[in-house]
Write an enzyme that holds these catalytic residues in place. Structure first.
Site, PDB file in Angstrom:
ATOM      1  CD  GLU A 108       2.936  26.796 -10.460  1.00 53.12           C
ATOM      2  OE1 GLU A 108       3.365  26.795 -11.626  1.00 53.12           O
ATOM      3  OE2 GLU A 108       1.736  27.007 -10.184  1.00 53.12           O
ATOM      4  CG  ASP A 156       5.217  29.088 -17.083  1.00 47.63           C
ATOM      5  OD1 ASP A 156       5.272  30.242 -17.523  1.00 47.63           O
ATOM      6  OD2 ASP A 156       4.151  28.526 -16.776  1.00 47.63           O
TER       7      ASP A 156
END
Length: 148
Positions: A54, A71
């Site tokens: 991620e 994000d």
């Protein structure tokens, strides 16, 4: 003398924005202490693997998405649903400012990740985990880290 003080202050402010990129083993120890090992049935290896794919363990990672949301942090937690940037239409299910997810202190990010794993479909929220970690032998992710 005044100029030196101002320069020192500016230097301190610049240092605050430096990204913190954890090592795999340091993160494994933090995650273990935070109770992520076997949280919602997911081993420590799952969490370490997911954080790598991620954010590459970068606490200040930010990804702007096509829908206008962002994000944030080591777990790439989305602003529209999970944290508060400033917009009223954001849901903020983690009850946290998005800026709290991009600091060296991982407490808020870990609490929010736990909430996501508990309230959604486990780790399926994270595409990096689905693509690179799901269903794989993840024992290598904690190897050599002195964690059980």
């Amino acid at each position: 003398m005044k100029a030196a003080g101002i320069l020192a202050l500016i230097g301190c402010l610049i240092m605050v924005t430096e990204p913190k990129i954890y090592t795999r083993c340091k993160l494994a120890k933090i995650f273990l202490r935070a109770g992520l090992d076997n949280y919602q049935g997911f081993s420590l290896g799952n969490w370490i693997c997911m954080a790598y794919y991620e954010s590459r363990y970068n606490t200040t990672a930010e990804t702007q998405l096509e829908d206008g949301s962002i994000d944030y942090g080591i777990f790439q937690i989305n602003s529209f649903t999970w944290c508060r940037r400033a917009k009223l239409q954001e849901k903020n299910h983690c009850h946290v400012a998005c800026s709290a997810l991009i600091t060296d202190d991982l407490t808020d990010a870990i609490l929010c990740a736990k909430k996501i794993a508990k309230e959604t479909e486990g780790m399926n929220y994270w595409q990096g985990w689905k693509k690179h970690c799901e269903g794989k032998d993840l024992s290598e992710w904690k190897k050599g880290c002195e964690v059980s």
